[in-house]
Design an enzyme around this catalytic site. Structure first.
Site, PDB file in Angstrom:
ATOM      1  N   ASP A 121       0.798  -1.227   0.000  1.00  0.00           N
ATOM      2  CA  ASP A 121       0.000   0.000   0.000  1.00  0.00           C
ATOM      3  C   ASP A 121       0.829   1.275   0.000  1.00  0.00           C
ATOM      4  OD1 ASP A 121      -2.657  -0.982  -0.097  1.00  0.00           O
ATOM      5  OD2 ASP A 121      -2.467  -1.643   1.982  1.00  0.00           O
ATOM      6  N   ASP A 184      -6.541  -4.271  -5.881  1.00  0.00           N
ATOM      7  CA  ASP A 184      -6.179  -2.975  -5.309  1.00  0.00           C
ATOM      8  C   ASP A 184      -4.735  -2.572  -5.632  1.00  0.00           C
ATOM      9  OD1 ASP A 184      -7.923  -4.747  -3.851  1.00  0.00           O
ATOM     10  OD2 ASP A 184      -8.147  -3.238  -2.279  1.00  0.00           O
TER      11      ASP A 184
END
Length: 424
Positions: A121, A184
């Protein structure tokens, strides 16, 4: 505090007198009037939170109905980059330099995360904060490069992808996923693209980003253009094992934010790499989205297989921003379709889903329904992508850091030439 709600010439326009909330948006450069009307509320709420909260105490993430303050998470949460990212976007949208100090104050602590190799992330965290700062001021390039170097350590040349999660030891089905790739992660590839072009960056990072996106386009994406949340691989052989889900309703369902990630992520990497296969993947994902939403109903349920359940405004905001990027790339009739759908989506969000009060702009987002987490709330990343889409409305190419630097160089040399001509 008076905040400008009208975009600057060159970044956008004021309201179109011929447009009204709920009406089909203009195909020109003018934002739908409902969006223009909502922007001052976004800026006012963002400024209030930026000035009253302390990043040392946590970063805004979500707010439930009836609450008056953000629920915050520590700086190491995957969502920490969105709040300062909104401030950088507000700075560009309004031209108000007061946003610079706010954004810098909230960006600086994220430097503590750039050495992490335990998460995929870093794009969400670092590119949306320091990456935007580099584009705006030139400062923070070393942090972007360091974060990209950290992210690149998670790449497997056998799988041709970045490992999304370290799931060893989990006591649920994730414990069997030896090398999961979630859709993602396509959103984190922009960090590698940006850093590859910065001093100290490695050009190979751009190839890693492209290879990962191509792998996801062949495994997370189904033949019909819908997207599975998780693709599982064997790290020893690189073989694709199966599709699965964590945030979707079922392995064969379509989690709406995941579909939005695919449109946005594949389009961004197609632009960065000039890759026709990735552009085709973005088109497939976008066409599936358009076939399963429609005018007046562009904001989907949290999973397309659960049409009567909670909607997810964050999914719609992500998709709208990605559709604008893709529309600019494909042009012609398809580009017009994607732009029209993006305008309808933004208009619906601005007309139906602006929270009546509180620090978030958008209500009715769904974070993780299977985990009974953040259901029918405001989410910081929903607001971020709404503002990003507003920025992209008149200049989609500015979603590319390279394009932004090129634009600045062109403006610089035009100014130099003009001054030289005036001195003649």
């Amino acid at each position: 505090m008076a905040l400008s709600g009208v975009l600057l010439v060159g970044c956008g326009q004021g309201p179109d007198a011929s447009s009204a909330p709920g009406a089909a948006p203009s195909s020109g450069t003018t934002l739908p009037a409902s969006v223009t009307k909502a922007l001052p509320t976004a800026y006012e709420r963002l400024a209030s939170g930026a000035d009253s909260l302390d990043p040392a105490q946590g970063y805004p993430r979500s707010i439930g109905g009836g609450a008056t303050t953000w629920k915050t998470k520590p700086v190491d949460d995957w969502t920490s980059g969105f709040f300062p990212g909104e401030m950088w976007l507000a700075r560009e949208l309004t031209g108000d330099q007061a946003w610079t100090a706010r954004a810098q104050r909230w960006t600086a602590p994220i430097a503590s995360q750039v050495h992490r190799t335990d998460t995929h992330d870093l794009g969400f965290m670092v590119d949306d904060s320091f990456g935007e700062q580099v584009s705006a001021t030139g400062a923070g390039a070393d942090d972007v490069v360091t974060a990209a170097r950290s992210l690149a350590t998670r790449y497997s040349p056998k799988v041709h992808a970045i490992k999304s999660w370290d799931t060893d030891g989990e006591d649920d089905k994730r414990g069997t996923w030896r090398f999961p790739v979630i859709i993602d992660t396509t959103m984190n590839l922009a960090l590698l693209d940006r850093a590859a072009a910065l001093p100290g960056g490695d050009p190979a990072w751009k190839d890693i980003a492209t290879q990962h996106a191509l792998t996801a386009s062949r495994t997370n994406m189904r033949p019909d253009g819908s997207v599975a949340h998780v693709a599982v691989f064997d790290p020893d052989t690189g073989a694709f094992v199966k599709r699965d889900t964590w945030q979707g309703a079922a392995p064969d369902s379509t989690w709406s934010r995941g579909q939005g990630w695919a449109i946005h992520g594949f389009a961004a990497q197609a632009r960065a790499a000039g890759n026709a296969d990735l552009r085709a993947a973005a088109v497939k994902a976008a066409d599936w989205w358009l076939a399963h939403t429609g005018p007046g109903a562009r904001v989907p349920a949290w999973d397309f297989s659960k049409p009567t359940e909670e909607r997810d405004t964050s999914a719609a905001a992500v998709a709208a921003s990605g559709l604008l990027d893709l529309a600019d790339q494909v042009g012609a009739a398809d580009g017009a379709r994607y732009r029209q759908a993006a305008g309808e989506t933004l208009d619906e969000l601005a007309t139906k889903d602006v929270a009546p009060a509180g620090p978030a702009l958008l209500a009715h987002a769904t974070g993780g329904k299977p985990q009974d987490s953040e259901i029918d709330v405001g989410l910081v990343y929903g607001d971020y992508y709404f503002l990003e889409a507003a920025r992209r409305w008149t200049d989609p190419a500015r979603s590319s850091s390279t394009a932004r630097r090129s634009t600045r160089r062109i403006r610089f040399w035009r100014l130099v030439i003009r001054r030289r001509w005036l001195r003649r």
